[in-house]
Write a protein that holds these residues in place. Structure first.
Motif, PDB file in Angstrom:
ATOM      1  N   THR A 164     -17.751  -2.900  -0.684  1.00 31.04           N
ATOM      2  CA  THR A 164     -18.825  -2.232   0.046  1.00 31.04           C
ATOM      3  C   THR A 164     -19.200  -0.985  -0.750  1.00 31.04           C
ATOM      4  OG1 THR A 164     -17.309  -0.887   1.356  1.00 31.04           O
ATOM      5  CG2 THR A 164     -17.916  -3.023   2.264  1.00 31.04           C
ATOM      6  N   THR A 165     -20.480  -0.703  -0.864  1.00 27.63           N
ATOM      7  CA  THR A 165     -20.909   0.466  -1.627  1.00 27.63           C
ATOM      8  C   THR A 165     -22.323   0.855  -1.241  1.00 27.63           C
ATOM      9  OG1 THR A 165     -21.239   1.359  -3.859  1.00 27.63           O
ATOM     10  CG2 THR A 165     -21.745  -0.968  -3.536  1.00 27.63           C
ATOM     11  N   ASP A 166     -22.633   2.154  -1.399  1.00 27.23           N
ATOM     12  CA  ASP A 166     -24.014   2.612  -1.224  1.00 27.23           C
ATOM     13  C   ASP A 166     -24.684   2.812  -2.574  1.00 27.23           C
ATOM     14  OD1 ASP A 166     -22.763   4.853  -2.198  1.00 27.23           O
ATOM     15  OD2 ASP A 166     -23.135   6.098  -0.422  1.00 27.23           O
ATOM     16  N   GLY A 167     -23.985   2.390  -3.639  1.00 22.03           N
ATOM     17  CA  GLY A 167     -24.533   2.517  -4.982  1.00 22.03           C
ATOM     18  C   GLY A 167     -24.313   1.230  -5.754  1.00 22.03           C
ATOM     19  N   THR A 168     -23.792   1.355  -6.964  1.00 25.47           N
ATOM     20  CA  THR A 168     -23.463   0.181  -7.773  1.00 25.47           C
ATOM     21  C   THR A 168     -21.970   0.215  -8.076  1.00 25.47           C
ATOM     22  OG1 THR A 168     -23.917   1.342  -9.852  1.00 25.47           O
ATOM     23  CG2 THR A 168     -25.743   0.130  -8.820  1.00 25.47           C
ATOM     24  N   ILE A 169     -21.403  -0.971  -8.203  1.00 28.86           N
ATOM     25  CA  ILE A 169     -19.959  -1.069  -8.421  1.00 28.86           C
ATOM     26  C   ILE A 169     -19.642  -2.362  -9.146  1.00 28.86           C
ATOM     27  CG2 ILE A 169     -19.428  -2.235  -6.235  1.00 28.86           C
ATOM     28  CD1 ILE A 169     -16.999  -0.397  -5.972  1.00 28.86           C
ATOM     29  N   ASP A 170     -18.695  -2.308 -10.038  1.00 25.86           N
ATOM     30  CA  ASP A 170     -18.189  -3.500 -10.727  1.00 25.86           C
ATOM     31  C   ASP A 170     -16.665  -3.361 -10.789  1.00 25.86           C
ATOM     32  OD1 ASP A 170     -17.404  -5.565 -12.379  1.00 25.86           O
ATOM     33  OD2 ASP A 170     -18.861  -5.143 -13.959  1.00 25.86           O
ATOM     34  N   VAL A 171     -15.982  -4.144  -9.954  1.00 26.80           N
ATOM     35  CA  VAL A 171     -14.519  -4.104  -9.888  1.00 26.80           C
ATOM     36  C   VAL A 171     -13.970  -5.323 -10.622  1.00 26.80           C
ATOM     37  CG1 VAL A 171     -12.494  -4.069  -8.391  1.00 26.80           C
ATOM     38  CG2 VAL A 171     -14.598  -2.897  -7.675  1.00 26.80           C
ATOM     39  N   THR A 172     -13.134  -5.091 -11.600  1.00 23.98           N
ATOM     40  CA  THR A 172     -12.469  -6.179 -12.319  1.00 23.98           C
ATOM     41  C   THR A 172     -11.072  -6.369 -11.744  1.00 23.98           C
ATOM     42  OG1 THR A 172     -13.674  -5.604 -14.340  1.00 23.98           O
ATOM     43  CG2 THR A 172     -11.731  -7.029 -14.574  1.00 23.98           C
ATOM     44  N   ILE A 173     -10.783  -7.578 -11.281  1.00 20.34           N
ATOM     45  CA  ILE A 173      -9.466  -7.900 -10.724  1.00 20.34           C
ATOM     46  C   ILE A 173      -8.641  -8.572 -11.827  1.00 20.34           C
ATOM     47  CG2 ILE A 173      -8.195  -9.122  -8.928  1.00 20.34           C
ATOM     48  CD1 ILE A 173     -10.064  -6.931  -7.877  1.00 20.34           C
ATOM     49  N   TYR A 174      -7.537  -7.933 -12.189  1.00 19.17           N
ATOM     50  CA  TYR A 174      -6.669  -8.467 -13.244  1.00 19.17           C
ATOM     51  C   TYR A 174      -5.507  -9.280 -12.687  1.00 19.17           C
ATOM     52  CZ  TYR A 174      -9.081  -4.976 -16.116  1.00 19.17           C
ATOM     53  OH  TYR A 174     -10.034  -4.225 -16.765  1.00 19.17           O
ATOM     54  N   ASN A 175      -4.962  -8.810 -11.573  1.00 16.14           N
ATOM     55  CA  ASN A 175      -3.744  -9.457 -11.092  1.00 16.14           C
ATOM     56  C   ASN A 175      -3.557  -9.166  -9.611  1.00 16.14           C
ATOM     57  OD1 ASN A 175      -1.392 -10.979 -11.364  1.00 16.14           O
ATOM     58  ND2 ASN A 175      -0.119  -9.229 -11.890  1.00 16.14           N
ATOM     59  N   ILE A 176      -2.989 -10.119  -8.889  1.00 18.25           N
ATOM     60  CA  ILE A 176      -2.574  -9.930  -7.500  1.00 18.25           C
ATOM     61  C   ILE A 176      -1.146 -10.445  -7.385  1.00 18.25           C
ATOM     62  CG2 ILE A 176      -2.937 -10.572  -5.089  1.00 18.25           C
ATOM     63  CD1 ILE A 176      -5.888 -10.910  -5.708  1.00 18.25           C
ATOM     64  N   THR A 177      -0.262  -9.606  -6.885  1.00 12.37           N
ATOM     65  CA  THR A 177       1.108 -10.032  -6.639  1.00 12.37           C
ATOM     66  C   THR A 177       1.454  -9.766  -5.186  1.00 12.37           C
ATOM     67  OG1 THR A 177       2.025  -7.890  -7.322  1.00 12.37           O
ATOM     68  CG2 THR A 177       1.869  -9.617  -9.009  1.00 12.37           C
ATOM     69  N   LEU A 178       2.361 -10.564  -4.690  1.00 10.51           N
ATOM     70  CA  LEU A 178       2.803 -10.424  -3.306  1.00 10.51           C
ATOM     71  C   LEU A 178       4.319 -10.389  -3.291  1.00 10.51           C
ATOM     72  CD1 LEU A 178       1.847 -10.502  -0.252  1.00 10.51           C
ATOM     73  CD2 LEU A 178       2.587 -12.886  -0.312  1.00 10.51           C
ATOM     74  N   GLU A 179       4.867  -9.334  -2.714  1.00 10.49           N
ATOM     75  CA  GLU A 179       6.306  -9.226  -2.513  1.00 10.49           C
ATOM     76  C   GLU A 179       6.634  -9.844  -1.156  1.00 10.49           C
ATOM     77  OE1 GLU A 179       9.824  -5.812  -2.362  1.00 10.49           O
ATOM     78  OE2 GLU A 179       7.710  -5.240  -2.198  1.00 10.49           O
ATOM     79  N   LEU A 180       7.280 -11.007  -1.173  1.00 16.83           N
ATOM     80  CA  LEU A 180       7.576 -11.743   0.050  1.00 16.83           C
ATOM     81  C   LEU A 180       8.594 -10.985   0.899  1.00 16.83           C
ATOM     82  CD1 LEU A 180       7.939 -15.296  -1.530  1.00 16.83           C
ATOM     83  CD2 LEU A 180       5.971 -14.440  -0.240  1.00 16.83           C
ATOM     84  N   SER A 181       8.299 -10.859   2.173  1.00 24.64           N
ATOM     85  CA  SER A 181       9.172 -10.085   3.058  1.00 24.64           C
ATOM     86  C   SER A 181      10.092 -10.956   3.905  1.00 24.64           C
ATOM     87  CB  SER A 181       8.327  -9.203   3.978  1.00 24.64           C
ATOM     88  OG  SER A 181       7.434  -9.988   4.748  1.00 24.64           O
ATOM     89  N   PHE A 182       9.823 -12.258   4.008  1.00 25.54           N
ATOM     90  CA  PHE A 182      10.621 -13.077   4.912  1.00 25.54           C
ATOM     91  C   PHE A 182      11.981 -13.433   4.307  1.00 25.54           C
ATOM     92  CE2 PHE A 182       7.705 -16.127   2.774  1.00 25.54           C
ATOM     93  CZ  PHE A 182       8.623 -16.957   2.157  1.00 25.54           C
ATOM     94  N   GLN A 183      12.874 -13.901   5.173  1.00 28.82           N
ATOM     95  CA  GLN A 183      14.269 -14.199   4.800  1.00 28.82           C
ATOM     96  C   GLN A 183      14.819 -13.079   3.921  1.00 28.82           C
ATOM     97  OE1 GLN A 183      15.324 -18.100   5.465  1.00 28.82           O
ATOM     98  NE2 GLN A 183      16.902 -16.666   6.137  1.00 28.82           N
ATOM     99  N   PRO A 184      14.812 -11.851   4.440  1.00 34.09           N
ATOM    100  CA  PRO A 184      15.018 -10.681   3.590  1.00 34.09           C
ATOM    101  C   PRO A 184      16.405 -10.570   2.969  1.00 34.09           C
ATOM    102  CG  PRO A 184      15.023 -10.048   5.907  1.00 34.09           C
ATOM    103  CD  PRO A 184      14.553 -11.471   5.844  1.00 34.09           C
ATOM    104  N   ALA A 185      17.418 -11.197   3.580  1.00 29.14           N
ATOM    105  CA  ALA A 185      18.786 -11.051   3.081  1.00 29.14           C
ATOM    106  C   ALA A 185      19.180 -12.143   2.097  1.00 29.14           C
ATOM    107  CB  ALA A 185      19.770 -11.027   4.255  1.00 29.14           C
ATOM    108  N   TRP A 186      18.227 -12.987   1.714  1.00 24.14           N
ATOM    109  CA  TRP A 186      18.509 -14.080   0.775  1.00 24.14           C
ATOM    110  C   TRP A 186      17.931 -13.744  -0.595  1.00 24.14           C
ATOM    111  CZ3 TRP A 186      18.575 -19.826   2.484  1.00 24.14           C
ATOM    112  CH2 TRP A 186      19.378 -19.981   3.621  1.00 24.14           C
ATOM    113  N   SER A 187      18.769 -13.758  -1.608  1.00 28.02           N
ATOM    114  CA  SER A 187      18.282 -13.576  -2.976  1.00 28.02           C
ATOM    115  C   SER A 187      17.728 -14.880  -3.529  1.00 28.02           C
ATOM    116  CB  SER A 187      19.408 -13.071  -3.876  1.00 28.02           C
ATOM    117  OG  SER A 187      20.483 -13.993  -3.911  1.00 28.02           O
ATOM    118  N   ASN A 188      18.208 -16.007  -3.029  1.00 23.56           N
ATOM    119  CA  ASN A 188      17.717 -17.332  -3.437  1.00 23.56           C
ATOM    120  C   ASN A 188      17.111 -17.989  -2.212  1.00 23.56           C
ATOM    121  OD1 ASN A 188      17.254 -19.930  -4.295  1.00 23.56           O
ATOM    122  ND2 ASN A 188      19.337 -20.317  -5.025  1.00 23.56           N
TER     123      ASN A 188
END
Length: 672
Positions: A164-188
Motif C-alpha cells: 500500500t502506498t500514496d506514492g511509488t514503491i518497488d519492493v524486491t522479495i529475496y527470501n521468506i523463511t518460517l520458523e515452525l513453532s509446533f511440536q516445540p520440544a522435538w528436535s526431529n
C-alpha cells in the motif's frame, strides 16, 4: 515403493541439524522407532525452518516456482506464497525497497486457498476478519522483517504479501523463511513412534495427515489464543496452564485452546502415531489443575476455563484411561487417582433411577440439543464406567472396579431398552426424542459396545443412510459433515467388523479433503458443509463465518488410530501393553502393516493376502502376552505359526480363529 510427494510440501533449508523451538528443552525422541520407506509419507519437515515452494498471482494462478526474486510494485500489488501444506510459526521476509512517499508491506495468512489476499482468514473468536500485519516501507537496502512473537500464526498454508502506498514503491522479495513453532520440544519432527502402510496409497496419506495434524496442534504452552477475545487482529499469548513446555490444543490456527471433548479422539491417535506421551500428559495436567471442588472437569482449558459439559467431562476421564493404557504410567495414575475418583463421583451422581445418565451439563461439541437421557451422552457414560472399572483395577481398588462395572451393565440394559428404535434400526436422540437418530450416539454405541450385539448390523447399515458423495451428513447438526463425529463412526463400523464400510467412509471424507485443491493437502479438517464448502457451523454458532473453520483439527484424526487398532489390528488391553490383542481386519485391502511404541518396547504387525488366505507376522515385547483373533472363513481354516500347525477356536459369529500368543517375533499363515 512410495513417491516422495510428502517432501515437496515445503522447501527445506540446509542445516547441520534440526532444533527445538526457541529455548525449549529438547525432550522428544531423536530417531523414529520404525525407519522405512513409509517415512516418505510423513508431512513433517526435516528442519524447523522452511520456505514456500511456489509463488501465486492474486487470482491464485501460478506465477513461478519459489527461489527467484519477485517484485511488489506500487499500490495494490499482491503475491501469494504457497508452502504446499499446513505450517505455522514466525515468518521472516528478506527484501529491499525503492520508495517515494509513504508505504507499507502487508502480510496475511490463510489455511485454505479461498481466503488468500489482503485479509487473513479468521481465528480470534470474534467472527470478524483477522486482517493483516503491516511493515512500514521506506527506501532501503536488503533488510529483514520478522513478525512479532505475539502475532505468531499457528496454522496456514498461504502467506500473502501486498503493498500500500500514496506514492511509488518497488519492493524486491529475496527470501521468506518460517520458523515452525509446533511440536516445540522435538528436535526431529519426523521421529515418530509409530507407522502405517497399506496397499491403498490414499489411506496411507490419511493416516499420516492425522499424525501431522496432531503435531501442528502441539504448541508451546504460552502461545494459546488470547483471552478475553480481542475484537480485531490476532494474538497468541495465552498460557495453557501446564508446567510443561507444550500441550495439545484443538486446532493449529484456532482455537489454540484445550477443548476436553477433543481428547476422546486425539489422545489415542497421538499415541499410535507420533507417540508423544509427554505432550498428552502435559495436556491432562492442565485439565486436572482446573478441576472444580465438586469434581467437575472443565469444558475448555486455560486461559478460558469454562464448565458445564457432562460429555466433555467424561471425555477427559476416558482420555486419562487412554494415556495410562498406552504408557503404563502408574506413577501418574497414583498422583491423579484422588482427582480422577472425584471426577467419576461427579458424573455418576447424575445416573438416575432409570440407570441412565441424566445430562444437566448440556454444553457439547456443537450438536443442536443436549440434555436428559441423551444417547450420545449415555454411550460416553457407558465407556466412562467401563474404562473407570479398569482404572480402578489398576489402582487396586477392587470395590470401585466392581461398582462401576455393575453400573455399566445396568446402564447398557436401560439405554437399549429405552432409547433404541427398532422401527428404524438405530438409537433415538433420547428416550423422549425420536425426531433424530444421531450419528454421534449411534456411532458411539458401536465403538464403545454400548448397543446390544443383535443391533450391530442394523445400526451400522442405518448410519450409511446419512452418507453423501463427500462424507456422512450429521442429522444432529444438519447439513454439516463433522470430523469429530465421523471419527467415531469409522471406529464404530470397525468395532462390529464392517471394515470395508469404514474404509469407504475414510476415502469419501478424509480422502476428499486431502485431494481438494483448496485445502491444506496435509491435515484433517474440523468440518464442512455437504455442498463441499468450508462453512462448518456457519449457521449454527460460527455466525456465518466460513473463514473461521479450522483446517488442522485434532478431533478429526480418528482414522489414524482406527487404521492401527483395527486394520493392522493391534490393541492394548493392560497398561503399557503387558497384554494385548491382535485382530486384523482385511476389508478391501491386499496388505497392511503398522506399529507403535510403548515404554515396554515396539509393537508391530503385518499381513498380506496370498492365494487361499494370508500371511501375518507380528512382534511384541518379550514378556507380554496376547490374544490373536485371525480372520477365517470356517472351522476348517488352517493356521501355522512359525511353520507349525496350531489349533485355535473358531468363532462362527465373528468368523475369526482365536488363539493365545506371546511376545517376540512370530510368522503365521492362515489358509481358508
Amino acid at each position: 515403493m512410495f513417491a516422495a510427494w510428502a517432501f515437496v510440501g515445503v522447501v527445506l533449508l540446509s542445516q547441520a541439524s534440526a532444533q527445538c523451538w526457541r529455548d525449549t528443552a529438547c525432550t522428544g525422541p531423536a530417531e523414529s522407532s520404525f525407519p522405512g520407506t513409509w517415512e516418505s509419507n510423513i508431512y513433517s519437515p526435516l528442519t524447523r525452518v522452511v520456505s514456500p515452494i511456489k509463488v501465486l498471482n492474486a487470482d491464485n494462478s501460478v506465477n513461478s516456482s519459489y527461489g527467484s526474486e519477485v517484485h511488489l510494485i506500487n499500490n495494490g500489488s499482491l503475491l501469494i506464497f504457497d508452502f504446499g501444506q499446513e505450517v505455522g510459526g514466525i515468518a521472516t521476509i528478506t527484501y529491499s525497497a525503492n520508495a517515494q512517499g509513504t508505504g507499507a508491506m502487508g502480510i496475511a495468512f490463510s489455511e485454505a486457498q479461498n481466503w488468500t489476499g489482503t485479509w487473513s482468514d479468521d481465528s480470534n473468536g470474534s467472527y470478524k476478519p483477522d486482517g493483516a500485519l503491516y511493515a512500514n516501507i521506506t527506501a532501503t537496502g536488503v533488510t529483514d522483517y520478522t513478525m512479532p512473537d505475539d502475532k505468531m500464526r499457528g496454522g496456514f498454508r498461504y502467506l500473502s504479501l501486498f503493498t500500500t502506498t500514496d506514492g511509488t514503491i518497488d519492493v524486491t522479495i529475496y527470501n521468506i523463511t518460517l520458523e515452525l513453532s509446533f511440536q516445540p520440544a522435538w528436535s526431529n519432527l519426523r521421529a515418530y513412534g509409530g507407522y502405517f502402510q497399506s496397499s491403498d496409497e490414499l489411506l496411507n496419506r490419511i493416516w499420516y495427515a492425522g499424525a501431522y495434524t496432531l503435531q501442528t496442534n502441539n504448541i508451546p504452552s504460552t502461545t494459546g489464543r488470547a483471552w478475553p477475545i480481542i475484537s480485531s487482529g490476532w494474538e497468541n499469548t495465552g498460557n495453557l496452564g501446564t508446567t510443561g513446555t507444550n500441550a495439545y490444543v484443538d486446532g493449529a490456527k484456532r482455537d489454540r485452546t484445550i477443548w476436553t471433548g477433543d481428547l476422546g479422539v486425539a489422545i489415542s491417535s497421538i499415541l499410535v502415531s507420533t507417540g508423544d506421551a509427554e505432550g498428552v500428559k502435559n495436556t491432562l495436567e492442565s485439565v486436572y489443575n482446573d478441576q472444580g471442588s465438586t469434581g467437575e472437569l472443565p469444558f475448555d482449558g486455560a486461559p478460558i476455563i469454562g464448565y458445564g459439559s457432562d460429555t466433555y467431562h467424561m471425555s477427559t476421564l476416558i482420555g486419562t484411561y487412554d494415556y495410562i493404557l498406552y504408557t503404563g504410567d502408574t506413577d501418574y495414575l497414583t498422583s491423579i487417582w484422588t482427582r480422577y475418583q472425584l471426577g467419576m463421583s461427579f458424573i455418576t451422581a447424575k445416573i438416575d433411577s432409570t440407570g441412565m445418565l441424566d445430562v444437566t451439563g448440556t454444553a457439547d461439541w456443537g450438536r443442536y440439543t443436549q440434555g436428559g437421557h441423551n444417547t450420545e451422552a449415555n454411550m460416553l457414560m457407558y465407556r466412562t464406567l467401563i474404562t473407570g472399572s479398569s482404572m480402578a483395577t489398576w489402582a487396586n481398588d477392587t470395590d470401585l472396579a466392581s461398582t462401576l462395572a455393575t453400573q455399566a451393565v445396568t446402564l447398557k440394559t436401560a439405554v437399549n431398552a429405552n432409547n433404541y428404535d427398532s422401527s428404524v434400526g438405530a438409537f433415538k436422540d433420547s428416550d423422549t426424542d425420536d425426531s433424530v437418530h444421531p450419528e454421534d450416539g449411534n456411532s458411539m454405541a458401536l465403538a464403545f459396545d454400548g448397543a446390544n450385539a443383535s443391533y450391530f448390523n442394523a445400526i451400522s447399515e442405518q448410519l450409511t443412510t446419512n452418507w453423501g458423495p463427500i462424507g456422512a451428513v450429521c442429522p444432529e447438526l444438519s447439513g454439516n459433515i463433522v470430523g469429530f463425529v465421523q471419527s467415531f463412526e469409522v471406529k464404530g463400523h470397525l468395532a462390529v467388523g464392517q471394515a470395508t464400510r469404514a474404509l469407504k467412509l475414510m476415502r469419501l471424507s478424509w480422502g476428499w479433503y486431502l485431494n481438494s485443491p483448496y485445502g491444506t493437502g496435509s491435515t484433517a479438517l474440523e468440518g464442512y458443509l455437504s455442498d463441499g464448502s468450508f462453512g462448518y457451523r456457519a449457521d449454527a454458532g460460527y455466525q456465518g463465518d466460513y473463514a473461521y473453520t479450522s483446517h488442522s483439527h485434532g478431533w478429526s484424526t480418528g482414522p489414524t488410530a482406527a487404521l492401527s487398532n483395527y486394520i493392522v489390528g493391534l490393541q492394548l488391553t493392560s497398561p503399557g501393553g503387558q497384554t494385548w490383542t491382535l485382530a486384523p481386519q482385511l476389508g478391501d485391502l491386499t496388505s497392511a502393516e503398522g506399529g507403535f511404541t510403548t515404554p515396554l518396547g515396539r509393537f508391530y504387525a503385518s499381513w498380506a493376502l496370498v492365494d487361499g488366505g494370508y500371511n501375518l507376522s507380528y512382534s511384541a515385547p518379550d514378556g507380554t502376552t496376547g490374544t490373536l483373533n485371525l480372520p477365517g472363513q470356517s472351522s476348517g481354516s488352517k493356521v501355522k505359526r512359525n511353520g507349525e500347525h496350531v489349533a485355535g477356536f473358531f468363532d462362527k459369529l465373528r468368523r475369526v480363529v482365536s488363539l493365545q500368543g506371546d511376545g517376540g517375533t512370530h510368522e503365521l499363515s492362515v489358509h481358508f
